[in-house]
Design a protein around this motif. Structure first.
Motif, PDB file in Angstrom:
ATOM      1  N   LEU A 339       0.810  -1.214   0.000  1.00 47.01           N
ATOM      2  CA  LEU A 339       0.000   0.000   0.000  1.00 47.01           C
ATOM      3  C   LEU A 339       0.848   1.270   0.000  1.00 47.01           C
ATOM      4  O   LEU A 339       0.678   2.131  -0.877  1.00 47.01           O
ATOM      5  CB  LEU A 339      -0.954  -0.003   1.199  1.00 47.01           C
ATOM      6  N   PRO A 340       1.754   1.443   0.975  1.00 48.43           N
ATOM      7  CA  PRO A 340       2.511   2.705   0.970  1.00 48.43           C
ATOM      8  C   PRO A 340       3.449   2.824  -0.211  1.00 48.43           C
ATOM      9  O   PRO A 340       3.668   3.910  -0.731  1.00 48.43           O
ATOM     10  CB  PRO A 340       3.268   2.673   2.296  1.00 48.43           C
ATOM     11  N   ARG A 341       4.011   1.702  -0.666  1.00 46.64           N
ATOM     12  CA  ARG A 341       4.910   1.752  -1.821  1.00 46.64           C
ATOM     13  C   ARG A 341       4.185   2.284  -3.053  1.00 46.64           C
ATOM     14  O   ARG A 341       4.642   3.191  -3.736  1.00 46.64           O
ATOM     15  CB  ARG A 341       5.468   0.356  -2.109  1.00 46.64           C
ATOM     16  N   LEU A 342       3.040   1.693  -3.352  1.00 45.38           N
ATOM     17  CA  LEU A 342       2.273   2.147  -4.508  1.00 45.38           C
ATOM     18  C   LEU A 342       1.762   3.565  -4.301  1.00 45.38           C
ATOM     19  O   LEU A 342       1.680   4.355  -5.248  1.00 45.38           O
ATOM     20  CB  LEU A 342       1.101   1.194  -4.758  1.00 45.38           C
ATOM     21  N   ASN A 343       1.426   3.900  -3.068  1.00 42.06           N
ATOM     22  CA  ASN A 343       0.915   5.236  -2.779  1.00 42.06           C
ATOM     23  C   ASN A 343       1.966   6.300  -3.066  1.00 42.06           C
ATOM     24  O   ASN A 343       1.690   7.319  -3.708  1.00 42.06           O
ATOM     25  CB  ASN A 343       0.465   5.303  -1.323  1.00 42.06           C
ATOM     26  N   PHE A 344       3.206   6.063  -2.593  1.00 44.61           N
ATOM     27  CA  PHE A 344       4.259   7.038  -2.840  1.00 44.61           C
ATOM     28  C   PHE A 344       4.616   7.090  -4.323  1.00 44.61           C
ATOM     29  O   PHE A 344       4.941   8.159  -4.854  1.00 44.61           O
ATOM     30  CB  PHE A 344       5.490   6.718  -1.997  1.00 44.61           C
ATOM     31  N   ALA A 345       4.574   5.950  -4.997  1.00 41.19           N
ATOM     32  CA  ALA A 345       4.818   5.941  -6.439  1.00 41.19           C
ATOM     33  C   ALA A 345       3.763   6.775  -7.159  1.00 41.19           C
ATOM     34  O   ALA A 345       4.076   7.578  -8.045  1.00 41.19           O
ATOM     35  CB  ALA A 345       4.823   4.509  -6.965  1.00 41.19           C
ATOM     36  N   LEU A 346       2.494   6.602  -6.769  1.00 44.91           N
ATOM     37  CA  LEU A 346       1.415   7.371  -7.394  1.00 44.91           C
ATOM     38  C   LEU A 346       1.574   8.859  -7.106  1.00 44.91           C
ATOM     39  O   LEU A 346       1.414   9.695  -8.004  1.00 44.91           O
ATOM     40  CB  LEU A 346       0.060   6.885  -6.887  1.00 44.91           C
ATOM     41  N   LEU A 347       1.899   9.209  -5.872  1.00 45.05           N
ATOM     42  CA  LEU A 347       2.083  10.615  -5.528  1.00 45.05           C
ATOM     43  C   LEU A 347       3.174  11.248  -6.383  1.00 45.05           C
ATOM     44  O   LEU A 347       3.057  12.399  -6.817  1.00 45.05           O
ATOM     45  CB  LEU A 347       2.431  10.757  -4.038  1.00 45.05           C
ATOM     46  N   ASN A 348       4.248  10.505  -6.633  1.00 43.78           N
ATOM     47  CA  ASN A 348       5.321  11.046  -7.462  1.00 43.78           C
ATOM     48  C   ASN A 348       4.844  11.283  -8.891  1.00 43.78           C
ATOM     49  O   ASN A 348       5.108  12.341  -9.476  1.00 43.78           O
ATOM     50  CB  ASN A 348       6.524  10.100  -7.461  1.00 43.78           C
ATOM     51  N   PHE A 349       4.123  10.328  -9.457  1.00 46.76           N
ATOM     52  CA  PHE A 349       3.666  10.504 -10.833  1.00 46.76           C
ATOM     53  C   PHE A 349       2.574  11.573 -10.929  1.00 46.76           C
ATOM     54  O   PHE A 349       2.450  12.241 -11.960  1.00 46.76           O
ATOM     55  CB  PHE A 349       3.202   9.169 -11.418  1.00 46.76           C
ATOM     56  N   GLN A 350       1.805  11.747  -9.876  1.00 40.62           N
ATOM     57  CA  GLN A 350       0.855  12.862  -9.872  1.00 40.62           C
ATOM     58  C   GLN A 350       1.609  14.193  -9.872  1.00 40.62           C
ATOM     59  O   GLN A 350       1.196  15.158 -10.528  1.00 40.62           O
ATOM     60  CB  GLN A 350      -0.066  12.763  -8.652  1.00 40.62           C
ATOM     61  N   TYR A 351       2.706  14.229  -9.142  1.00 40.13           N
ATOM     62  CA  TYR A 351       3.544  15.432  -9.123  1.00 40.13           C
ATOM     63  C   TYR A 351       4.136  15.685 -10.513  1.00 40.13           C
ATOM     64  O   TYR A 351       4.140  16.823 -10.999  1.00 40.13           O
ATOM     65  CB  TYR A 351       4.657  15.254  -8.089  1.00 40.13           C
ATOM     66  N   LEU A 352       4.627  14.633 -11.167  1.00 36.38           N
ATOM     67  CA  LEU A 352       5.176  14.779 -12.512  1.00 36.38           C
ATOM     68  C   LEU A 352       4.100  15.254 -13.485  1.00 36.38           C
ATOM     69  O   LEU A 352       4.360  16.078 -14.364  1.00 36.38           O
ATOM     70  CB  LEU A 352       5.767  13.454 -12.995  1.00 36.38           C
ATOM     71  N   ARG A 353       2.914  14.714 -13.312  1.00 39.86           N
ATOM     72  CA  ARG A 353       1.819  15.130 -14.195  1.00 39.86           C
ATOM     73  C   ARG A 353       1.508  16.613 -14.001  1.00 39.86           C
ATOM     74  O   ARG A 353       1.262  17.338 -14.973  1.00 39.86           O
ATOM     75  CB  ARG A 353       0.578  14.279 -13.916  1.00 39.86           C
ATOM     76  N   SER A 354       1.524  17.079 -12.749  1.00 35.37           N
ATOM     77  CA  SER A 354       1.307  18.505 -12.502  1.00 35.37           C
ATOM     78  C   SER A 354       2.353  19.339 -13.222  1.00 35.37           C
ATOM     79  O   SER A 354       2.058  20.406 -13.760  1.00 35.37           O
ATOM     80  CB  SER A 354       1.363  18.798 -10.994  1.00 35.37           C
ATOM     81  N   ASN A 355       3.587  18.848 -13.229  1.00 30.78           N
ATOM     82  CA  ASN A 355       4.652  19.562 -13.934  1.00 30.78           C
ATOM     83  C   ASN A 355       4.330  19.735 -15.410  1.00 30.78           C
ATOM     84  O   ASN A 355       4.580  20.792 -16.000  1.00 30.78           O
ATOM     85  CB  ASN A 355       5.977  18.805 -13.793  1.00 30.78           C
ATOM     86  N   ARG A 380      -4.187   2.267 -10.687  1.00 28.88           N
ATOM     87  CA  ARG A 380      -5.187   1.194 -10.712  1.00 28.88           C
ATOM     88  C   ARG A 380      -4.744   0.015  -9.843  1.00 28.88           C
ATOM     89  O   ARG A 380      -5.585  -0.642  -9.213  1.00 28.88           O
ATOM     90  CB  ARG A 380      -5.456   0.773 -12.150  1.00 28.88           C
ATOM     91  N   ASP A 381      -3.448  -0.238  -9.814  1.00 31.68           N
ATOM     92  CA  ASP A 381      -2.956  -1.285  -8.909  1.00 31.68           C
ATOM     93  C   ASP A 381      -3.166  -0.876  -7.463  1.00 31.68           C
ATOM     94  O   ASP A 381      -3.490  -1.717  -6.604  1.00 31.68           O
ATOM     95  CB  ASP A 381      -1.476  -1.562  -9.174  1.00 31.68           C
ATOM     96  N   LEU A 382      -2.992   0.410  -7.172  1.00 30.92           N
ATOM     97  CA  LEU A 382      -3.226   0.885  -5.808  1.00 30.92           C
ATOM     98  C   LEU A 382      -4.700   0.756  -5.438  1.00 30.92           C
ATOM     99  O   LEU A 382      -5.030   0.357  -4.314  1.00 30.92           O
ATOM    100  CB  LEU A 382      -2.771   2.342  -5.680  1.00 30.92           C
ATOM    101  N   VAL A 383      -5.596   1.072  -6.358  1.00 29.08           N
ATOM    102  CA  VAL A 383      -7.031   0.898  -6.104  1.00 29.08           C
ATOM    103  C   VAL A 383      -7.319  -0.563  -5.765  1.00 29.08           C
ATOM    104  O   VAL A 383      -8.050  -0.864  -4.806  1.00 29.08           O
ATOM    105  CB  VAL A 383      -7.857   1.336  -7.331  1.00 29.08           C
ATOM    106  N   PHE A 384      -6.736  -1.469  -6.536  1.00 26.45           N
ATOM    107  CA  PHE A 384      -6.961  -2.897  -6.291  1.00 26.45           C
ATOM    108  C   PHE A 384      -6.437  -3.306  -4.912  1.00 26.45           C
ATOM    109  O   PHE A 384      -7.125  -4.025  -4.169  1.00 26.45           O
ATOM    110  CB  PHE A 384      -6.264  -3.721  -7.378  1.00 26.45           C
ATOM    111  N   ILE A 385      -5.241  -2.851  -4.557  1.00 26.77           N
ATOM    112  CA  ILE A 385      -4.643  -3.241  -3.276  1.00 26.77           C
ATOM    113  C   ILE A 385      -5.426  -2.641  -2.113  1.00 26.77           C
ATOM    114  O   ILE A 385      -5.620  -3.290  -1.074  1.00 26.77           O
ATOM    115  CB  ILE A 385      -3.164  -2.816  -3.225  1.00 26.77           C
ATOM    116  N   PHE A 386      -5.897  -1.402  -2.260  1.00 29.85           N
ATOM    117  CA  PHE A 386      -6.755  -0.832  -1.219  1.00 29.85           C
ATOM    118  C   PHE A 386      -7.990  -1.711  -1.013  1.00 29.85           C
ATOM    119  O   PHE A 386      -8.390  -1.994   0.119  1.00 29.85           O
ATOM    120  CB  PHE A 386      -7.196   0.582  -1.597  1.00 29.85           C
ATOM    121  N   GLY A 387      -8.617  -2.118  -2.110  1.00 30.66           N
ATOM    122  CA  GLY A 387      -9.783  -2.988  -1.986  1.00 30.66           C
ATOM    123  C   GLY A 387      -9.437  -4.322  -1.372  1.00 30.66           C
ATOM    124  O   GLY A 387     -10.191  -4.843  -0.533  1.00 30.66           O
ATOM    125  N   LYS A 388      -8.311  -4.885  -1.763  1.00 34.42           N
ATOM    126  CA  LYS A 388      -7.871  -6.177  -1.217  1.00 34.42           C
ATOM    127  C   LYS A 388      -7.641  -6.078   0.287  1.00 34.42           C
ATOM    128  O   LYS A 388      -7.887  -7.027   1.031  1.00 34.42           O
ATOM    129  CB  LYS A 388      -6.583  -6.611  -1.926  1.00 34.42           C
TER     130      LYS A 388
END
Length: 838
Positions: A339-355, A380-388
């Motif tokens: 969960l936290p690994r995917l979360n931090f990965a997503l946060l980074n790519f959201q930051y890149l997208r903002s750029n 989407r993998d994070l969504v799945f893991i949250f649900g799991k």
């Protein structure tokens, strides 16, 4: 500093469970904190009280009391302290007082230099380390990052000294999370313009906290990395499980030490060793950790936008391919570890997208699509893991945060709204829209007076959530429904692949010829539609709709489900779903919020059917005089298309025009220039902006290009309206409602971010409601359906109600009962009637 709610959910759940790993290694013990009032009498010598504040005077008195306790009880005590607080632990393997200063700059060498400390047994010291690490977790959740690291570093030192790999894994993981969380705060996020100053203060504070901690982490990790490599060298080469586990720890410490060459080398070794599912899961942890530090240059290099001169840029592309290969194991993992690994990965790519969005204009939005190629699988993998893990509401919220991001950002240009956001530490244009929160999603359901039925695709199937107007929540999982969907698609006149482009001969509004379809009787088709109903609306969702007493549903589809006619699904009692509920669709909740903002502020020029002057605000276009051939170029190939006239569209448009007392636009006048020239313009800073008009209805040929969806178009006289034009025309073509009475205008190509096609393009251009079609529609049936639809609108019905009533009338007519004739039409966006006052 305010912490992202979703981020903390992931971190809290993980840190509370991941430290259980220590139970097997360190055993059980009690830790004793010290109280504010050190003068409190200590009744039980083996249970010192708690002190939160330490001064030189109180500290000396405390030391004296602890020494007295050791003398009386012949049991050792370990006092671990920093400048502000101290914690006391019993150590039965010694009979003296040992004091450890967590702020000692030479702490990493303390075990070699302090003889008294080394007298403590490994079991006692590891147990103490476990408790100290737990205090670090508490400090981090309180966002006291410096204190947290002081406790972590001691726990990491002890675990490394005694070669306890599980302990090293747990503590180094939490240090990694601490740095990622602090870095997240430092880089900041896009927030509403009114919150810029608060966000900037938080970023500055995080930057001040991060720098000294990062330096200390780097120095400590360099020292411990050497020890860890020595441990690995002593392992037998045949012990691959332990080898790959140690390589994971080396990879993490190398990242903490900013040793990129060692980090990449350890990852490559892991790739060569991973041979079974457990080893692959360990490798997957390291791969995902890499994504928390991916740069925008690496993303552009992977997509071929820049030359890969730097070897590190090439490395990301290879790592991404590894992720795509090994992510298949995510359904077998322990959620707390990912969960936290995917979360931090997503946060980074959201930051890149903002750029990328900050680059502005078409380039910025197109670049954001490129980042989304990577962001979406991670999200989407994070969504799945949250649900799991059982966090279903958090899963739904993450799905909203990643859904149709580019679409809503483009919509932000033409829909006046209060959701434009900016990261104050970034330069560039304001073009990003912040996503709807969970609370806003509930309020949206309440405002539209309909539960939200939301789907999210992942690599294993779909998550589905039903959210009621008062926050009632239902969730379920759907296994991959593609086989049933394929059978449905074979029965309805969806177009063939666009590689077989030919001019259609016959009374239909598509240029595609229909490929050979399998033949099913109406009864067999109903059976398939019922199967799909049971799949897409699992029992818990069906029961939820009954419990909510719903009479309308707002559906947020995803991926292949964009192509499904939900209105034609057969319920268990034999009715079509449209006979039970009004059905309309939202691209996302955030898109709906933009539409609602626009509706509140736009001054729509309402028509008056008794006043011919106001009827100029309604545009009804049909039966263009096609100037064949129409040339389209994509992928280096030229396509020339020839269209036949559509007399049925002229009948349709004239009939509607008579209802609305409007002059239709037909033949050679049905062209883009006439449309644009007829729209009244206002100016904003000397830029022409179209006024919001109530209705645009186009009945013509429609075409979808799956290989180049932005070139999809509706044919007009002397030209065409392409999706590209609508996406890139900054002033927009702003109508309250656009009805595309052409074949397959609801279709598009499912990009990982959002579907690219004509329906979404008209939303981008400023529409609040788009009516469109899923397949090739019949001229005669469409005339009847559209007439009934507009009659209902003139009676004051909302758009969803009007379409439902028109479709039910078609069902009751034996001539048009088959879903082929009526189920193709769908409404996306607002259901407000554009012909009446709001």
């Amino acid at each position: 500093m305010k912490t992202n709610k979703i981020l903390l959910v992931a971190i809290f759940s993980v840190t509370s469970s991941i430290f259980l790993c220590f139970d097997d290694v360190f055993g059980q013990s009690k830790s004793y904190n010290i109280v504010n009032n050190v003068d409190v009498k200590i009744n039980k010598p083996h249970e010192p009280k708690i002190a939160q504040s330490i001064t030189p005077q109180t500290n000396q008195r405390l030391i004296n009391e602890l020494q007295e306790l050791v003398r009386r009880n012949k049991k050792g005590i370990v006092l671990i302290q920093n400048q502000e607080e101290a914690h006391v632990f019993i150590a039965e393997s010694i009979s003296e007082l040992v004091i450890i200063d967590l702020e000692n700059p030479h702490l990493m060498r303390i075990l070699e230099e302090d003889r008294k400390l080394r007298k403590i047994s490994a079991s006692d010291l590891l147990t103490i380390a476990r408790e100290v690490g737990g205090i670090g977790v508490k400090k981090r959740t309180e966002e006291n990052y410096k204190k947290a690291y002081n406790f972590y570093r001691f726990a990491l030192l002890v675990a490394t000294y005694y070669q306890d790999t599980k302990g090293i894994d747990v503590v180094s993981t939490n240090i990694w999370y601490l740095l990622q969380e602090l870095n997240y705060h430092k880089r900041g996020k896009a927030v509403a313009l009114r919150l810029q100053q608060d966000e900037l203060r938080q970023q500055n504070q995080a930057g001040q906290d991060l720098a000294p901690i990062q330096r200390l982490v780097s120095e400590d990790s360099k020292a411990l990395l050497l020890r860890l490599k020595q441990i690995k060298e002593k392992l037998p080469l045949t012990n691959k499980d332990e080898q790959i586990y140690l390589l994971l720890l080396i990879h993490r410490l190398a990242a903490l030490a900013s040793n990129n060459s060692e980090r990449i080398a350890s990852l490559n070794q892991m790739v060569s060793l991973a041979q079974n599912p457990e080893q692959e899961r360990i490798l997957l942890k390291a791969i995902i950790d890499e994504f928390a530090q991916t740069s925008i240059l690496e993303v552009f290099a992977a997509e071929g936008m820049i030359v890969e001169k730097d070897l590190s840029l090439k490395q990301f592309k290879q790592i991404w391919q590894l992720y795509l290969k090994y992510r298949k194991n995510l359904d077998q993992v322990e959620p707390s570890q990912f969960l936290p690994r995917l979360n931090f990965a997503l946060l980074n790519f959201q930051y890149l997208r903002s750029n990328t969005v900050r680059a502005g204009g078409s380039f910025g939005h197109r670049s954001s699509y490129i980042v989304s190629e990577f962001l979406q699988p991670i999200g989407r993998d994070l969504v799945f893991i949250f649900g799991k893990a059982g966090y279903h509401q958090e899963a739904m919220q993450i799905s909203e945060e990643i859904r149709s991001r580019a679409l809503v950002d483009w919509m932000g240009r033409t829909h006046p709204n209060s959701r434009l956001s900016l990261n104050p530490s970034m330069s560039g244009s304001v073009g990003e829209v912040y996503p709807a929160s969970y609370d806003e999603t509930i309020l949206t359901a309440k405002r539209i007076n309909a539960p939200l039925l939301i789907y999210s695709k992942d690599q294993y199937g779909y998550s589905v959530w039903l959210l009621g107007e008062n926050g009632e929540f239902f969730n379920s999982r759907i296994e991959n429904p593609d086989k049933v969907i394929d059978r449905i698609l074979q029965q309805l006149p969806y177009a063939s692949n666009d590689k077989d482009i030919n001019a259609l001969q016959g009374a239909s509004r598509s240029i595609f010829q229909v490929t050979q379809k399998s033949e099913l009787s109406n009864e067999d088709l109903d059976i398939e539609l019922n199967k799909l109903y049971k799949i897409l609306l699992p029992q818990v969702i069906q029961e939820g709709l009954i419990q909510l007493k719903a009479n309308r549903i707002a559906i947020v589809t995803d991926n292949t489900l964009d192509f499904i006619p939900f209105s034609a699904l057969r319920t268990n009692d034999g009715q079509y779903l449209i006979e039970k509920y009004e059905i309309f669709y939202l691209p996302s909740v955030t898109a709906q919020l933009l539409i609602e903002d626009d509706e509140r502020v736009s001054n729509v020029q309402l028509p008056d059917i008794n006043n011919n002057e106001t009827q100029r605000n309604i545009f009804l276009i049909g039966n263009p005089l096609f100037s064949n051939p129409y040339t389209v170029i994509f992928n280096g190939r030229k396509h020339q298309l020839n269209f036949s006239r559509l007399p049925g569209t002229e009948t349709e448009v004239k009939s509607i025009a008579e209802l609305l007392n409007v002059k239709p636009i037909l033949g050679k006048d049905a062209n883009l220039k006439v449309l644009l020239d007829s729209i009244n313009q206002t100016t904003f800073f000397d830029i022409p902006i179209p006024q919001k008009l109530p209705l645009l209805h186009i009945a013509s040929h429609g075409i979808l290009f799956s290989e180049a969806p932005e070139e999809s178009f509706v044919a007009l006289s002397e030209g065409k309206i392409t999706a590209r034009f609508l996406y890139e025309n900054d002033p927009g073509v702003r109508f309250e409602m656009v009805i595309l009475s052409s074949c397959q205008t609801a279709l598009g190509v499912s990009h990982p971010d959002s579907t690219i096609g004509l329906s979404n393009a008209f939303l981008v251009a400023g529409a609040n409601t788009v009516g469109s079609t899923l397949w090739q529609i019949s001229d005669n049936a469409t005339v009847d359906l559209m007439m009934e639809f507009y009659k209902e609108l003139l009676q004051g019905k909302n758009v969803a109600t009007a379409l439902r009533q028109a479709q039910i009338k078609m069902i009751k007519n034996p001539k048009w009962r088959h879903p082929h004739y009526w189920a193709s039409f769908k409404i996306i966006g607002s259901t407000n009637n554009p012909l009446i006052s709001k």
